[in-house]
Every structure is written in C-alpha cells, then in structure tokens.
Design a protein around this motif. Structure first.
Motif, PDB file in Angstrom:
ATOM      1  N   LYS A   1       0.836  -1.034   0.030  1.00 57.71           N
ATOM      2  CA  LYS A   1      -0.212   0.056  -0.072  1.00 57.71           C
ATOM      3  C   LYS A   1       0.889   1.101  -0.068  1.00 57.71           C
ATOM      4  O   LYS A   1       0.522   2.145  -0.741  1.00 57.71           O
ATOM      5  N   LEU A   2       1.912   1.171   0.724  1.00 56.00           N
ATOM      6  CA  LEU A   2       2.927   2.331   0.959  1.00 56.00           C
ATOM      7  C   LEU A   2       3.410   2.627  -0.560  1.00 56.00           C
ATOM      8  O   LEU A   2       3.781   3.869  -0.986  1.00 56.00           O
ATOM      9  N   VAL A   3       4.042   1.529  -1.113  1.00 50.84           N
ATOM     10  CA  VAL A   3       4.655   1.616  -2.453  1.00 50.84           C
ATOM     11  C   VAL A   3       3.640   2.322  -3.399  1.00 50.84           C
ATOM     12  O   VAL A   3       4.217   3.277  -4.125  1.00 50.84           O
ATOM     13  N   LYS A   4       2.589   1.773  -3.418  1.00 54.59           N
ATOM     14  CA  LYS A   4       1.705   1.961  -4.586  1.00 54.59           C
ATOM     15  C   LYS A   4       1.059   3.549  -4.292  1.00 54.59           C
ATOM     16  O   LYS A   4       1.128   4.130  -5.333  1.00 54.59           O
ATOM     17  N   LYS A   5       1.007   4.018  -2.961  1.00 51.81           N
ATOM     18  CA  LYS A   5       0.779   5.482  -2.983  1.00 51.81           C
ATOM     19  C   LYS A   5       1.931   6.224  -3.695  1.00 51.81           C
ATOM     20  O   LYS A   5       1.534   6.925  -4.297  1.00 51.81           O
ATOM     21  N   GLU A   6       3.318   5.935  -3.239  1.00 48.90           N
ATOM     22  CA  GLU A   6       4.236   6.944  -3.680  1.00 48.90           C
ATOM     23  C   GLU A   6       4.413   6.724  -5.249  1.00 48.90           C
ATOM     24  O   GLU A   6       4.443   7.580  -5.926  1.00 48.90           O
ATOM     25  N   LEU A   7       4.199   5.484  -5.653  1.00 50.04           N
ATOM     26  CA  LEU A   7       4.110   5.262  -7.153  1.00 50.04           C
ATOM     27  C   LEU A   7       3.311   6.028  -7.935  1.00 50.04           C
ATOM     28  O   LEU A   7       3.406   6.744  -8.999  1.00 50.04           O
ATOM     29  N   SER A   8       1.841   5.862  -7.497  1.00 52.29           N
ATOM     30  CA  SER A   8       0.956   6.871  -8.048  1.00 52.29           C
ATOM     31  C   SER A   8       1.181   8.305  -8.127  1.00 52.29           C
ATOM     32  O   SER A   8       0.686   9.034  -8.868  1.00 52.29           O
ATOM     33  N   GLU A   9       1.655   8.813  -6.833  1.00 51.03           N
ATOM     34  CA  GLU A   9       1.757  10.276  -6.808  1.00 51.03           C
ATOM     35  C   GLU A   9       3.187  10.793  -7.819  1.00 51.03           C
ATOM     36  O   GLU A   9       3.077  11.600  -8.187  1.00 51.03           O
ATOM     37  N   LYS A  10       4.264   9.807  -7.799  1.00 53.84           N
ATOM     38  CA  LYS A  10       5.412  10.414  -8.105  1.00 53.84           C
ATOM     39  C   LYS A  10       6.036   9.597  -9.197  1.00 53.84           C
ATOM     40  O   LYS A  10       7.083  10.021 -10.012  1.00 53.84           O
ATOM     41  N   HIS A  11       6.026   8.318  -9.486  1.00 56.37           N
ATOM     42  CA  HIS A  11       6.424   7.839 -10.455  1.00 56.37           C
ATOM     43  C   HIS A  11       5.340   6.914 -11.121  1.00 56.37           C
ATOM     44  O   HIS A  11       5.308   5.571 -11.225  1.00 56.37           O
ATOM     45  N   LYS A  12       4.474   7.747 -12.022  1.00 57.12           N
ATOM     46  CA  LYS A  12       3.266   6.875 -12.587  1.00 57.12           C
ATOM     47  C   LYS A  12       3.766   6.117 -13.647  1.00 57.12           C
ATOM     48  O   LYS A  12       2.731   5.350 -13.918  1.00 57.12           O
ATOM     49  N   SER A  13       4.819   6.217 -14.184  1.00 56.99           N
ATOM     50  CA  SER A  13       5.037   5.337 -15.272  1.00 56.99           C
ATOM     51  C   SER A  13       5.603   3.803 -14.929  1.00 56.99           C
ATOM     52  O   SER A  13       5.847   3.125 -15.597  1.00 56.99           O
ATOM     53  N   SER A  14       5.684   3.690 -13.416  1.00 56.16           N
ATOM     54  CA  SER A  14       6.236   2.561 -13.113  1.00 56.16           C
ATOM     55  C   SER A  14       5.240   1.486 -12.218  1.00 56.16           C
ATOM     56  O   SER A  14       4.636   1.915 -11.438  1.00 56.16           O
ATOM     57  N   ASN A  15       5.041   0.336 -13.049  1.00 54.50           N
ATOM     58  CA  ASN A  15       3.794  -0.510 -12.212  1.00 54.50           C
ATOM     59  C   ASN A  15       4.715  -1.368 -11.377  1.00 54.50           C
ATOM     60  O   ASN A  15       5.691  -1.599 -11.296  1.00 54.50           O
ATOM     61  N   LEU A  16       3.852  -1.772 -10.225  1.00 51.67           N
ATOM     62  CA  LEU A  16       4.225  -2.564  -8.981  1.00 51.67           C
ATOM     63  C   LEU A  16       4.245  -3.956  -9.125  1.00 51.67           C
ATOM     64  O   LEU A  16       3.135  -4.579  -9.645  1.00 51.67           O
ATOM     65  N   ILE A  17       5.186  -4.617  -9.131  1.00 46.99           N
ATOM     66  CA  ILE A  17       5.063  -6.134  -9.417  1.00 46.99           C
ATOM     67  C   ILE A  17       5.190  -7.021  -7.931  1.00 46.99           C
ATOM     68  O   ILE A  17       6.296  -6.617  -7.468  1.00 46.99           O
ATOM     69  N   GLY A  18       4.320  -7.734  -8.093  1.00 49.51           N
ATOM     70  CA  GLY A  18       4.322  -8.385  -6.572  1.00 49.51           C
ATOM     71  C   GLY A  18       4.790  -9.816  -7.164  1.00 49.51           C
ATOM     72  O   GLY A  18       4.919 -10.153  -8.178  1.00 49.51           O
ATOM     73  N   PHE A  19       5.340 -10.759  -6.097  1.00 53.42           N
ATOM     74  CA  PHE A  19       5.696 -12.035  -6.521  1.00 53.42           C
ATOM     75  C   PHE A  19       5.683 -13.115  -5.424  1.00 53.42           C
ATOM     76  O   PHE A  19       5.211 -12.939  -4.307  1.00 53.42           O
ATOM     77  N   CYS A  20       5.709 -14.265  -5.932  1.00 57.58           N
ATOM     78  CA  CYS A  20       5.881 -15.398  -4.968  1.00 57.58           C
ATOM     79  C   CYS A  20       7.150 -16.539  -5.508  1.00 57.58           C
ATOM     80  O   CYS A  20       7.231 -16.375  -6.668  1.00 57.58           O
ATOM     81  N   GLY A  21       7.476 -17.358  -4.899  1.00 56.16           N
ATOM     82  CA  GLY A  21       8.309 -18.579  -5.269  1.00 56.16           C
ATOM     83  C   GLY A  21       7.409 -19.705  -5.756  1.00 56.16           C
ATOM     84  O   GLY A  21       6.180 -19.583  -5.308  1.00 56.16           O
ATOM     85  N   ALA A  22       7.913 -20.273  -6.949  1.00 57.42           N
ATOM     86  CA  ALA A  22       7.070 -21.277  -7.359  1.00 57.42           C
ATOM     87  C   ALA A  22       7.157 -22.665  -6.300  1.00 57.42           C
ATOM     88  O   ALA A  22       8.182 -22.896  -5.697  1.00 57.42           O
ATOM     89  N   PRO A  23       6.076 -23.424  -6.354  1.00 58.70           N
ATOM     90  CA  PRO A  23       6.036 -24.591  -5.240  1.00 58.70           C
ATOM     91  C   PRO A  23       7.252 -25.115  -5.191  1.00 58.70           C
ATOM     92  O   PRO A  23       7.575 -25.526  -4.312  1.00 58.70           O
ATOM     93  N   TRP A  24       7.611 -25.819  -6.545  1.00 62.04           N
ATOM     94  CA  TRP A  24       8.963 -26.627  -6.639  1.00 62.04           C
ATOM     95  C   TRP A  24      10.308 -25.944  -5.951  1.00 62.04           C
ATOM     96  O   TRP A  24      10.933 -26.596  -5.073  1.00 62.04           O
ATOM     97  N   THR A  25      10.396 -24.804  -6.299  1.00 60.71           N
ATOM     98  CA  THR A  25      11.563 -24.103  -5.671  1.00 60.71           C
ATOM     99  C   THR A  25      11.460 -23.818  -4.333  1.00 60.71           C
ATOM    100  O   THR A  25      12.371 -23.950  -3.395  1.00 60.71           O
ATOM    101  N   VAL A  26      10.274 -23.551  -3.919  1.00 60.84           N
ATOM    102  CA  VAL A  26      10.106 -23.287  -2.438  1.00 60.84           C
ATOM    103  C   VAL A  26      10.180 -24.522  -1.522  1.00 60.84           C
ATOM    104  O   VAL A  26      10.696 -24.595  -0.660  1.00 60.84           O
ATOM    105  N   ALA A  27       9.600 -25.570  -2.189  1.00 62.11           N
ATOM    106  CA  ALA A  27       9.730 -26.968  -1.560  1.00 62.11           C
ATOM    107  C   ALA A  27      11.269 -27.453  -1.361  1.00 62.11           C
ATOM    108  O   ALA A  27      11.279 -27.979  -0.288  1.00 62.11           O
ATOM    109  N   LEU A  28      11.760 -26.906  -2.301  1.00 62.19           N
ATOM    110  CA  LEU A  28      13.431 -27.572  -2.437  1.00 62.19           C
ATOM    111  C   LEU A  28      14.045 -26.828  -1.066  1.00 62.19           C
ATOM    112  O   LEU A  28      14.909 -27.394  -0.708  1.00 62.19           O
ATOM    113  N   TYR A  29      13.931 -25.487  -0.889  1.00 61.94           N
ATOM    114  CA  TYR A  29      14.288 -24.820   0.243  1.00 61.94           C
ATOM    115  C   TYR A  29      13.843 -25.467   1.474  1.00 61.94           C
ATOM    116  O   TYR A  29      14.590 -25.618   2.543  1.00 61.94           O
TER     117      TYR A  29
END
Ligand code: CP3
Length: 362
Positions: A124-152
C-alpha cells in the motif's frame, strides 16, 4: 503510460525494462539501510523500510517496474518453519525431516496472513508513492514457485544439495505432491492478497525448475505453475502474470507456452490465457525464443548478469545486440531484464548504462 503492462498485453513494441533483484546490495543506499536495520528479515517485515527499498532503484533509474522488496521464503516461514538469513550463507530454514512432516502444514494455510500482513502494508505504501511520483512504474508482486520453495523446505541449500526432494517424490509421490499442493494453495492466497493491496503485475520465480528430470517436469513444474495462474485469473483476469522457470529446456518452455497461452486466448489478444509473460534465463537462445515463443507470449530477459561486471562499453554493445533482435521481430511484447538476478558486485555505472541504452534505443 504503462509500458510494462502494455508489453505484457502485446500492445506495445517498445521494450519495457526492470531488473531482477534491482532492490539490493549493489545499491549503496540499500547497504546503508540494511546495515542500520540489523537483519534482512527485519527489513522485509517493516513496511516503511521495505517500501523505501522497493522505491530506491525507481528513484535512481526510473524502471518501468518496481518489484516488491521481500523474499520467496516468507511463505514457508508463514506456514510455521523457522527462517533466518545468515550473512554470507543465505537462508536457513528449519527443515521438513520426513514426508510425514508435510500433512500437518495444511492447517496452517489459513493463518499465513498473521505473518504476511506487514507485506500487504508495504504494498500500500509503495503503491501510494508510485501513483503520486512515478506514474510510469508498475508495482510487481511475486512469490516463489511450489517446486523451488519446496526445495528450500526439504534440501535447504539447493546450490549445495537438491536430491532429497526428488527422492521423496520418487518414493512417496502422493505425500510430496501434497506439499506442492499446500504451496499452490498458500501462494494463491498470498498473491490474491498482494493484488488486493495494490500490485499490478505478478511474477512467479521458479529458480530451480531446471533441477528436475523431464518425467517429473509436469507434476512439479508445469501443473502447479499453471494451477496458480488459473486460480489468480479466476478472480483477477486482468492482472498480468510472468513466469520465470529458470533452467528449463526449450521443449519444456514450448510446453508451458502451449498449455498456458496458445489456443486458449490465442495469439495477440490475452483474453483467456493463463499467463502473459515468460522470463528467459541467460541459457536460452533469444533468436529461437523470438521465433518460437514470442508469437504467443511476451518475452522477458535475458542478458547474463555477468555482463554488468564488465565495462559500460561492453554493457552497451550487448544491450544493443539484444534490442536489435527484438526490433527485427514481427511480434510485440518484450521486457528487457537480466537472465537472473543482478549480482551485488555490479558497479552502478554499468546498471546506469544498461537502463539508458534501453530507454534511448530507437
Ligand atoms: O529486488 C528484488 O528482486 C526484490 C526482492 C527479492 C529478494 N529475493 C531480495 C533478497 C526477490 C524477488 C527475491 C526472490 C528470491 N529469494 C529467489 C528467487 C529469485 C532468484 O534469485 O533465484 C530466491 C531463490 C530467494 C531466496 C534467497 N533470498 C536466497 C537464496 C538468498 C541468499 C542469496 C543472496 O542473494 O544473498 C536470499 C537473500 C536476499 N533476498 C537478499 C535480497 C536483497 C540479500 C539479503 C541481504 O541483504 O543480505
């Protein structure tokens, strides 16, 4: 202007750019915050600090994508395993000791937000600043894939050892696939909450996808990745998804694209497809990918991060070579990125050269 999203929708022929691990140790401003914070995990769970780190590379370089600062291993931690990061050694998880440690994890899925909620605050904090000051940058969320996470969770340090997970799959396939399914469920929930908090694009990191034999690929890589995509698309059909399955063979990449993008939404329009972007590691021949995959999917990649350890001249030359290949393609949809994360030793000047070369290319 949403260059990143427009490329993912194949509606734009000017490449977008962001860089895997763009928020991290090659940046002096990151190293300073990291030193003051004490531990890496403190940073991940402190919304103000994590938001600040997410934004650091955007302020400096104005990439088209800002990737949330966090880690893929927060999911096993939220499921009840102990996690710490030892400087110089990387992550340390308390491990699953036998296949019978798997089933009890399922009951913890409903409680993962107790651990993960600060991350939604960061978004929420990042989104707020991006929409105010860096409109051309989109926010990317992520997770690890099940196999990679299982391996750890089973092998701990996949770069040193990664055979226990496979042996569990061979001897107790149902129990091991239950772990994969628990991770599909937990990741689905986590990604949906990220979207509700404001992320606009998702990337799923399968950094160890290349460590399985081909006859295991469908069960632990292909099906779980596409299942997470399906789950997300059911509720959020307009959020673009990028898969980054590192180390796969060409025929495996073709299979993923065939099952996730071809004949479903079909070519140019992204209506019913399961994912929009495919991250290529630096082992993949880009000319091949442009010919075989780009008609169906936006490509992302794939400069070897080691180029950034050379000189601005070499960086500029290689960047232009990649951009020339893309310019000569008859398809839309390309996101310039590295073929794996940027290394901590990268001089800022080389990163600056990379970004400027992509932005000024015509
Ligand atoms: O800038 C970004 O890309 C966003 C943040 C991010 C981090 N990790 C921060 C991080 C992302 C997207 C990740 C993903 C991640 N984490 C992956 C998948 C991508 C890949 O690199 O293959 C994996 C396998 C992990 C697990 C992990 N986290 C390892 C193996 C390590 C230790 C190795 C290393 O690079 O130090 C980490 C630590 C980590 N994650 C750091 C950062 C900035 C370094 C922590 C520090 O400051 O000491």
């Amino acid at each position: 202007m949403n260059k990143l999203i427009n490329n993912l929708r194949k509606e734009e022929n000017n490449p977008a750019i962001w860089v895997m691990r763009q928020a991290g140790r090659y940046l002096p401003e990151y190293r300073k915050l990291r030193k003051d914070a004490g531990s890496f995990l403190d940073l991940c769970y402190s919304p103000e600090k994590a938001a600040e780190i997410t934004l650091q590379p955007i302020r400096r370089f104005k990439m088209d994508g800002a990737i949330l600062f966090s880690d893929i291993l927060v999911i096993p931690q939220a499921l009840g395993l102990n996690l710490s990061f030892v400087t110089g050694e990387g992550p340390e998880l308390s491990l699953l000791k036998t296949v019978d440690d798997i089933a009890p994890l399922r009951k913890n899925i409903k409680n993962i937000d107790k651990t993960l909620s600060p991350i939604y605050e960061t978004i929420k904090l990042v989104k707020k600043e991006l929409s105010e000051k860096h409109k051309s940058s989109n926010l990317i969320g992520f997770c690890g894939a099940p196999w990679t996470v299982a391996l750890y969770m089973v092998d701990n340090h996949p770069s040193k050892q990664n055979h226990i997970s496979r042996s569990w799959y061979y001897q107790h396939p149902d129990k091991f696939l239950d772990l994969i399914d628990i991770l599909v469920e937990a990741s689905t929930h986590y990604l949906k909450k990220q979207i509700e908090a404001g992320v606009e694009v998702i990337q799923i990191f399968d950094s160890w996808a290349g460590s399985v034999p081909d006859d295991m690929f469908e069960d632990v890589i292909l099906k779980p990745l596409l299942q997470i995509c399906k789950n997300i698309k059911q509720d959020y059909p307009n959020i673009p998804i990028i898969l980054f399955p590192k180390g796969l063979h060409e025929h495996q990449l073709e299979k993923i694209v065939k099952q996730g993008c071809v004949g479903i939404g079909d070519n140019e329009k992204s209506d019913n497809r399961l994912f929009e972007g495919l991250g290529l590691d630096y082992g993949i021949n880009l000319n091949w990918a442009v010919e075989k995959l780009q008609p169906y999917v936006c490509l992302q990649g794939n400069m070897d991060p080691a180029y950034l350890l050379t000189t601005p001249e070499i960086v500029r030359k290689k960047t232009n070579e990649i951009l020339d290949i893309i310019k000569n393609s008859k398809n839309n949809g390309f996101i310039f990125n590295l073929g794996h994360g940027i290394t901590p030793q990268t001089p800022i000047e080389n990163m600056q050269t990379l970004i400027e070369t992509v932005k000024n290319y015509s």
